[in-house]
Design a protein around this motif. Structure first.
Motif, short mmCIF file in Angstrom:
data_model
loop_
_atom_site.label_atom_id
_atom_site.label_comp_id
_atom_site.label_asym_id
_atom_site.label_seq_id
_atom_site.Cartn_x
_atom_site.Cartn_y
_atom_site.Cartn_z
N VAL A 63 4.02 -1.36 -28.23
CA VAL A 63 4.28 -2.71 -27.73
C VAL A 63 2.98 -3.39 -27.35
N VAL A 64 2.81 -4.62 -27.86
CA VAL A 64 1.76 -5.52 -27.39
C VAL A 64 2.48 -6.59 -26.57
N PHE A 65 2.22 -6.60 -25.28
CA PHE A 65 2.96 -7.47 -24.37
C PHE A 65 2.14 -8.69 -24.00
N LYS A 66 2.75 -9.88 -24.18
CA LYS A 66 2.11 -11.13 -23.78
C LYS A 66 2.68 -11.51 -22.41
N ALA A 67 1.84 -11.45 -21.37
CA ALA A 67 2.29 -11.68 -20.01
C ALA A 67 2.65 -13.15 -19.78
N PHE A 89 -7.78 -14.80 -13.21
CA PHE A 89 -7.41 -14.07 -14.41
C PHE A 89 -8.06 -14.75 -15.60
N SER A 90 -8.12 -14.04 -16.69
CA SER A 90 -8.75 -14.61 -17.87
C SER A 90 -7.93 -14.28 -19.10
N ASN A 91 -7.69 -15.28 -19.94
CA ASN A 91 -6.98 -15.06 -21.20
C ASN A 91 -7.87 -14.32 -22.19
N VAL A 92 -7.22 -13.56 -23.06
CA VAL A 92 -7.97 -12.83 -24.07
C VAL A 92 -8.32 -13.78 -25.23
N SER A 93 -9.32 -13.41 -25.98
CA SER A 93 -9.71 -14.15 -27.17
C SER A 93 -8.89 -13.67 -28.36
N SER A 94 -9.00 -14.39 -29.46
CA SER A 94 -8.32 -13.97 -30.69
C SER A 94 -8.80 -12.59 -31.13
N GLU A 95 -10.09 -12.35 -30.97
CA GLU A 95 -10.64 -11.06 -31.39
C GLU A 95 -10.08 -9.93 -30.54
N GLN A 96 -9.95 -10.17 -29.24
CA GLN A 96 -9.40 -9.14 -28.37
C GLN A 96 -7.93 -8.88 -28.68
N ALA A 97 -7.17 -9.95 -28.94
CA ALA A 97 -5.77 -9.78 -29.30
C ALA A 97 -5.63 -9.01 -30.60
N ASN A 98 -6.49 -9.30 -31.55
CA ASN A 98 -6.47 -8.60 -32.83
C ASN A 98 -6.75 -7.12 -32.64
N LEU A 99 -7.68 -6.80 -31.75
CA LEU A 99 -8.00 -5.40 -31.46
C LEU A 99 -6.78 -4.68 -30.88
N ALA A 100 -6.05 -5.36 -30.00
CA ALA A 100 -4.85 -4.75 -29.42
C ALA A 100 -3.82 -4.42 -30.50
N VAL A 101 -3.65 -5.34 -31.45
CA VAL A 101 -2.68 -5.09 -32.53
C VAL A 101 -3.17 -3.96 -33.42
N LEU A 114 -0.55 -13.56 -32.52
CA LEU A 114 0.06 -12.24 -32.42
C LEU A 114 1.30 -12.14 -33.31
N VAL A 115 2.14 -13.16 -33.26
CA VAL A 115 3.36 -13.15 -34.06
C VAL A 115 3.03 -13.18 -35.55
N ALA A 116 1.95 -13.85 -35.91
CA ALA A 116 1.57 -13.97 -37.32
C ALA A 116 0.83 -12.76 -37.85
N HIS A 117 0.39 -11.87 -36.99
CA HIS A 117 -0.43 -10.73 -37.43
C HIS A 117 0.39 -9.83 -38.36
N PRO A 118 -0.16 -9.44 -39.51
CA PRO A 118 0.61 -8.66 -40.48
C PRO A 118 1.05 -7.29 -39.99
N ALA A 119 0.39 -6.75 -38.96
CA ALA A 119 0.78 -5.43 -38.46
C ALA A 119 1.97 -5.48 -37.52
N ILE A 120 2.31 -6.66 -37.02
CA ILE A 120 3.45 -6.81 -36.11
C ILE A 120 4.74 -6.85 -36.94
N LYS A 121 5.74 -6.10 -36.51
CA LYS A 121 6.97 -5.97 -37.29
C LYS A 121 8.21 -6.55 -36.62
N ALA A 122 8.12 -7.00 -35.36
CA ALA A 122 9.25 -7.65 -34.69
C ALA A 122 8.73 -8.32 -33.43
N ASP A 136 -3.28 -17.52 -24.16
CA ASP A 136 -2.79 -18.88 -24.29
C ASP A 136 -1.85 -18.97 -25.49
N ASN A 137 -1.28 -20.15 -25.71
CA ASN A 137 -0.29 -20.30 -26.77
C ASN A 137 -0.86 -20.05 -28.16
#
Length: 532
Positions: A185-189, A40-52, A231-239, A224-225
């Motif tokens: 939902v953006v889910f962190k496995a 398996f491979s962890n996503v990058s910051s850019e990929q996580a940002n795209l998901a949000v 993800l939690v710090a992203h301004p588009a996330i609301k909870a 990764d952590n």
């Protein structure tokens, strides 16, 4: 269905299966202490940002869908999970070490709660519609037309739990309640069961496409952590929804509170779920109460957030029989595989730490040594007395695994002193007779109610029913929100909504739930009267 197709393409950004640009890792089988071959491979910051960003775009569409459309989506997720068949259970067994029967039941719980939320939002009254029609002739001032209902917050980040690979994971209660509320939902496995997560992620993605949901309504990320915190710090996330350790929950809470726009974090953390046993209860049936305790402590290798970690026993002539029965059952309980090596090591360290505290004794432990190669936890019961307990705060800390500490109290005053020292908990259990409760100089029910989210009269708390009346939460530090919400049951939907009022709007522009004709046929509060 073969799980080999998820090699490398283990994350989903909206409808697209992607290869993470971060570090590679492999799943671990705790039952055999072997690395599994899938990579398996962890996503990058850019990929996580795209998901949000996709989730934010999807929210604009998803929030405007009719409740029946969201309900169809939830039902479809349940059906797609069931269609995965044996492959899902087999993979979850490998990655968790949990038995097939347990995981089959957990799958049923997962699909059941999805359908429960679908039923809730189809009926519709949960939006708590409140209407105060305009009073233009009211003196001394007219009243405008006011119409209030609950509306979704926006995109939500959900973190998977280690101890429930299905029911508190990708399609678990946090995801189901957020999607039901109208929140993408953006889910962190969880890294302990990446293959299981990828299978369920594919099921949700398939359901979204089949029911015409907007791309980005759901994403599954292995991360990764560092990326998880982003993800939690992203301004588009609301909870945020989280189930896990106190350290993990508090770290997310800190990030959320330090944002320019703080957001709620619904973190379920540690609990020791005290059990209070008064003399009348064990006089009636000491053996039954003791056997129930041993069974609850060892159920699922003690890896439940509702495991009874502390037992307060008011000394009586039946005390020895109670203790002897618990000891007998614990000695006969075999060690079993824990969820992962880290959890097993923490369990062993916790037991070793507590057993050498002055005044603490080992009442019983399994007669079979734990097999460290299989990350096994050895059932253990410790005992002490109230004075030593009051001098040893660490005894009140959760040890995640098949153990409990029994504290023998000489007087009701000692018992009350012990209970007053406890932090907030998910549950407490009271074993007593009605006469004991009414005649005691202490209000045990009120004392315990102040500490917990659920109080049992008899029984043990390790079964958490998924239902309308369930509360699975509790005062801090059991949860980060001070016990004002639940993560199980239909009330969980309220975590991901906010109240909103329309003032003096034309009827045609109002949501259906607030229009004069009540086209949805829901219960509404109109000038203080509940009516359809």
């Amino acid at each position: 269905m073969s799980t080999s197709q998820y090699q490398l393409t283990s994350s989903f950004i909206g409808n697209e299966a992607i290869v993470g640009e971060g570090d590679y890792f492999q799943a671990f089988a705790p039952g055999t202490s072997e690395q599994l071959t899938d990579e398996f491979s962890n996503v990058s910051s850019e990929q996580a940002n795209l998901a949000v960003e996709k989730a934010a775009d999807a929210f604009a569409v998803y929030t405007k869908l009719q409740a029946s459309q969201r309900a169809d989506f939830l039902d479809a997720i349940a059906s797609e999970i069931e269609a995965l068949g044996d492959a899902l259970i087999e993979r979850a067994v490998l990655e968790s070490g949990l038995p097939t029967a347990r995981l089959s039941g957990e799958r049923g719980r997962t699909t059941g709660q999805l359908r429960m939320f679908a039923k809730l939002i189809r009926e519709g009254s949960w939006v708590d519609a409140r209407i105060n029609p305009a009073l233009p002739d009211r003196q001394p001032l007219p009243r405008p037309d006011l119409r209030r209902m609950l509306v979704p917050l926006g995109p939500v980040v959900v973190f998977g739990a280690s101890n429930f690979p299905l029911a508190f994971s990708v399609a678990g209660g946090d995801t189901a309640s957020a999607l039901a509320a109208g929140c993408p939902v953006v889910f962190k496995a969880h890294p302990s069961h990446p293959g299981t997560s990828s299978l369920v992620g594919q099921a949700i993605t398939a359901a979204a496409q089949k029911t015409g949901m907007p791309d980005g309504v759901f994403s599954l990320l292995h991360a990764d952590n560092t990326v998880a915190q982003e993800l939690v710090a992203h301004p588009a996330i609301k909870a945020v929804g989280f189930t896990g350790s106190r350290a993990g929950g508090l770290a997310l809470l800190k990030i959320a509170n330090e944002r320019p726009e703080p957001i709620p974090v619904y973190a379920e953390m540690s609990a020791v779920n005290p059990v209070v046993v008064l003399p009348g209860a064990i006089q009636e049936n000491a053996v039954k109460v003791a056997e129930g305790l041993a069974a609850s402590v060892t159920l699922g290798v003690g890896q439940f957030c509702t495991n009874p970690g502390l037992v307060f026993l008011l000394d009586s002539p039946q005390t020895e029989l109670f203790l002897e029965t618990v000891a007998e059952k614990i000695r006969a309980s075999a060690p079993a595989t824990m969820l992962n090596a880290g959890i097993c090591q923490n369990y062993q360290r916790g037991i070793q730490h507590n057993r050498v505290i002055p005044g603490v004794h080992v009442l019983a432990e399994s007669e079979v040594e734990a097999n460290e190669d299989k990350t096994e936890g050895r059932p253990t019961i410790l005992t002490t007395t109230a004075p030593f307990f009051l001098c040893s705060p660490s005894l009140s800390e959760e040890i995640f695994g098949p153990s409990s500490v029994i504290i023998v109290c000489k007087t009701e005053a000692e018992l009350a002193d012990c209970l007053q020292t406890l932090d907030g908990q998910l549950t407490a259990t009271l074993y007593a007779t009605s006469a004991e409760i009414s005649q005691s100089s202490f209000d045990w029910v009120s004392l315990l109610q102040a500490k917990v989210g659920r109080l049992l009269f008899g029984g043990y708390p390790t079964g958490v029913e998924v239902s309308e009346a369930m509360t699975h939460g509790g005062p801090f530090p059991a949860t980060t929100d001070g016990g004002r919400s639940t993560s199980v049951g239909t009330g969980a939907i309220l975590r991901f909504v906010r109240p909103f009022t329309y003032q003096s709007f034309p009827d045609a522009l109002l949501p259906l739930a607030l229009q004069d004709a009540n086209p949805l046929g829901i219960w509404r509060n109109v000038d203080g009267v509940m009516t359809k």
